[in-house]
Every structure is written in C-alpha cells, then in structure tokens.
Motif scaffolding. Structure first.
Motif, mmCIF file in Angstrom:
data_model
loop_
_atom_site.group_PDB
_atom_site.id
_atom_site.type_symbol
_atom_site.label_atom_id
_atom_site.label_comp_id
_atom_site.label_asym_id
_atom_site.label_seq_id
_atom_site.Cartn_x
_atom_site.Cartn_y
_atom_site.Cartn_z
ATOM 1 N N TYR A 56 0.834 -1.196 0.000
ATOM 2 C CA TYR A 56 0.000 0.000 0.000
ATOM 3 C C TYR A 56 0.870 1.247 0.000
ATOM 4 O O TYR A 56 1.995 1.228 0.484
ATOM 5 C CB TYR A 56 -0.869 0.061 1.265
ATOM 6 C CG TYR A 56 -1.827 -1.078 1.420
ATOM 7 C CD1 TYR A 56 -3.107 -1.014 0.869
ATOM 8 C CD2 TYR A 56 -1.462 -2.219 2.127
ATOM 9 C CE1 TYR A 56 -3.996 -2.068 1.018
ATOM 10 C CE2 TYR A 56 -2.342 -3.277 2.276
ATOM 11 C CZ TYR A 56 -3.619 -3.192 1.714
ATOM 12 O OH TYR A 56 -4.488 -4.239 1.859
ATOM 13 N N ASP A 58 0.518 4.842 1.746
ATOM 14 C CA ASP A 58 -0.220 5.587 2.763
ATOM 15 C C ASP A 58 0.179 7.044 2.585
ATOM 16 O O ASP A 58 1.330 7.400 2.783
ATOM 17 C CB ASP A 58 0.177 5.072 4.152
ATOM 18 C CG ASP A 58 -0.561 5.763 5.276
ATOM 19 O OD1 ASP A 58 -1.456 6.593 5.001
ATOM 20 O OD2 ASP A 58 -0.244 5.477 6.446
ATOM 21 N N TYR A 59 -0.772 7.873 2.154
ATOM 22 C CA TYR A 59 -0.436 9.274 1.898
ATOM 23 C C TYR A 59 -1.466 10.200 2.522
ATOM 24 O O TYR A 59 -2.585 9.802 2.840
ATOM 25 C CB TYR A 59 -0.337 9.559 0.395
ATOM 26 C CG TYR A 59 -1.652 9.480 -0.333
ATOM 27 C CD1 TYR A 59 -2.504 10.580 -0.396
ATOM 28 C CD2 TYR A 59 -2.053 8.307 -0.957
ATOM 29 C CE1 TYR A 59 -3.709 10.516 -1.053
ATOM 30 C CE2 TYR A 59 -3.260 8.229 -1.615
ATOM 31 C CZ TYR A 59 -4.085 9.335 -1.670
ATOM 32 O OH TYR A 59 -5.287 9.261 -2.321
ATOM 33 N N SER A 60 -1.049 11.457 2.681
ATOM 34 C CA SER A 60 -1.975 12.526 3.062
ATOM 35 C C SER A 60 -1.492 13.795 2.387
ATOM 36 O O SER A 60 -0.294 13.972 2.157
ATOM 37 C CB SER A 60 -2.048 12.692 4.577
ATOM 38 O OG SER A 60 -0.811 13.085 5.090
ATOM 39 N N GLY A 86 -4.301 10.189 5.755
ATOM 40 C CA GLY A 86 -4.189 8.765 6.044
ATOM 41 C C GLY A 86 -4.905 7.881 5.045
ATOM 42 O O GLY A 86 -5.608 6.956 5.410
ATOM 43 N N THR A 87 -4.733 8.137 3.769
ATOM 44 C CA THR A 87 -5.379 7.341 2.732
ATOM 45 C C THR A 87 -4.479 6.172 2.362
ATOM 46 O O THR A 87 -3.332 6.358 1.982
ATOM 47 C CB THR A 87 -5.669 8.209 1.490
ATOM 48 O OG1 THR A 87 -6.446 9.321 1.893
ATOM 49 C CG2 THR A 87 -6.397 7.419 0.439
ATOM 50 N N LEU A 88 -5.013 4.956 2.455
ATOM 51 C CA LEU A 88 -4.286 3.743 2.061
ATOM 52 C C LEU A 88 -4.751 3.335 0.673
ATOM 53 O O LEU A 88 -5.944 3.160 0.450
ATOM 54 C CB LEU A 88 -4.584 2.592 3.019
ATOM 55 C CG LEU A 88 -3.700 2.399 4.221
ATOM 56 C CD1 LEU A 88 -4.137 1.170 5.009
ATOM 57 C CD2 LEU A 88 -2.253 2.300 3.880
ATOM 58 N N GLU A 125 4.151 7.136 2.763
ATOM 59 C CA GLU A 125 4.845 5.967 3.306
ATOM 60 C C GLU A 125 4.383 4.757 2.512
ATOM 61 O O GLU A 125 3.196 4.617 2.205
ATOM 62 C CB GLU A 125 4.529 5.785 4.786
ATOM 63 C CG GLU A 125 5.319 4.663 5.424
ATOM 64 C CD GLU A 125 5.115 4.574 6.928
ATOM 65 O OE1 GLU A 125 5.742 3.688 7.530
ATOM 66 O OE2 GLU A 125 4.338 5.362 7.491
ATOM 67 N N TRP A 142 1.568 -3.393 10.297
ATOM 68 C CA TRP A 142 2.082 -2.624 9.169
ATOM 69 C C TRP A 142 3.588 -2.755 9.133
ATOM 70 O O TRP A 142 4.263 -2.573 10.136
ATOM 71 C CB TRP A 142 1.663 -1.167 9.332
ATOM 72 C CG TRP A 142 2.246 -0.228 8.328
ATOM 73 C CD1 TRP A 142 3.318 0.604 8.515
ATOM 74 C CD2 TRP A 142 1.795 -0.003 7.000
ATOM 75 N NE1 TRP A 142 3.545 1.340 7.380
ATOM 76 C CE2 TRP A 142 2.623 0.979 6.428
ATOM 77 C CE3 TRP A 142 0.769 -0.539 6.223
ATOM 78 C CZ2 TRP A 142 2.458 1.443 5.128
ATOM 79 C CZ3 TRP A 142 0.605 -0.069 4.929
ATOM 80 C CH2 TRP A 142 1.446 0.903 4.390
ATOM 81 N N SER A 144 6.672 -1.045 7.288
ATOM 82 C CA SER A 144 7.086 0.075 6.448
ATOM 83 C C SER A 144 8.328 -0.308 5.651
ATOM 84 O O SER A 144 9.275 -0.871 6.191
ATOM 85 C CB SER A 144 7.390 1.293 7.327
ATOM 86 O OG SER A 144 7.784 2.380 6.528
ATOM 87 N N LYS A 147 9.736 5.561 3.709
ATOM 88 C CA LYS A 147 9.046 6.762 4.198
ATOM 89 C C LYS A 147 9.690 7.967 3.528
ATOM 90 O O LYS A 147 10.904 8.176 3.641
ATOM 91 C CB LYS A 147 9.142 6.863 5.714
ATOM 92 C CG LYS A 147 8.269 7.949 6.278
ATOM 93 C CD LYS A 147 8.150 7.844 7.779
ATOM 94 C CE LYS A 147 7.164 8.870 8.271
ATOM 95 N NZ LYS A 147 6.863 8.693 9.677
#
Length: 168
Positions: A56, A58-60, A86-88, A125, A142, A144, A147
C-alpha cells in the motif's frame, strides 16, 4: 454448377476441416501435457509461501494537488482542491516483479494559487500487511518499507515539488 462439382467441393471442404480439427486437437493435447501444473498443485504452491504481502501507499495531502506513479504507471492523482489524511491505496497491481520498485511524486499548487504554502503539504509511506499473519483485534501489523522525507516549504512557497525514490 452440376452435382459432381458440388460433391467435389463439399468433400474437399470436409476433408480440410477434418485435417484442421485433428491438427488443432493434437496441438492442444501436447500443450496440456507440457503444462503439468494442475489446480491442486497451484493450491499447494500458494500454501508453501511464507508471506502474502499486500502493498500500500499511505499518503496525506494538505493544500496541494498531486500525482503518484509506481513503476511509471499512474497509481493515484488528485487534481481537485481538497485535503486527504491517512489514505491507504493498494499498489500490488503496479508491482510486476520482485526486487527494486521505483516511485515518483509531483505536487502542484491548488487552482488559483501560484505556489504551495502549506507547511506540511504531503506525506507518503510505502509498506505492506502480511496476509499470512492472523489479524488480531488490532488488525494485521504494518511493515514500512519506505518513508518519504518531509517536504520543506520555504516562506515564499513552492511552485511545484517533485520527488522520486526506490523501495524493495
């Protein structure tokens, strides 16, 4: 056309069709023998995997529009003003093989604005959740793998911002 000519044409057509069908059947049988992987073998192969990662991004974003590309394919783009936190977003379809993957991010000012002025306009991320691991009450952990460093916005703002990187 007389009856004999019609019989000859019909016989020729039937023979050629029969030869073609026999040839195709032989090729199909040979192909099936060459492909020895049966559905039960596929199931046992999948069971033998030690991990089943779902990757995924994960962004904002805040105060900017953006594009994200994974391996030169459009993964996500937002060209409407607005914020998301926090959109996956799943990216397994963009990962075509094991190993190093590339990504690219470009930020743009919102419509009617000349520059990006938000102090933290974008975060990203990349990671995965392993579906071989049982999900407990807190869900799957999760992991990572990358990042993105913080975007530094000067007081005068940014006309655009571009960043690229790799993850494995």
């Amino acid at each position: 056309m007389n009856k004999n000519a019609k019989k000859i044409i019909l016989t020729t057509w039937l023979l050629s069709t029969s030869v073609t069908l026999t040839f195709c059947q032989n090729i199909t049988k040979q192909s099936m023998k060459a492909n020895t992987l049966q559905p039960k073998d596929l199931d046992s192969l999948i069971v033998s995997y030690t991990t089943m990662p779902a990757y995924y991004v994960d962004y904002s974003n805040s105060g900017c529009m953006f594009e994200i590309r994974i391996n030169d394919g459009y993964t996500e783009k937002l060209f409407d003003p607005g914020n998301s936190g926090g959109t996956l977003m799943p990216i397994n379809t963009e990962i075509l093989k094991s190993g190093k993957q590339t990504f690219w991010v470009r930020l743009y000012p919102n419509p009617g604005e000349e520059v990006i002025t938000a102090k933290i306009p974008f975060t990203l991320e990349i990671g995965y959740k392993d579906f071989k691991v049982e999900s407990g009450t807190e869900g799957r952990p999760w992991h990572s793998v990358y990042k993105m460093p913080p975007v530094v916005v000067p007081d005068s703002g940014l006309p655009y911002y571009e960043f690229s990187g790799e993850f494995e």
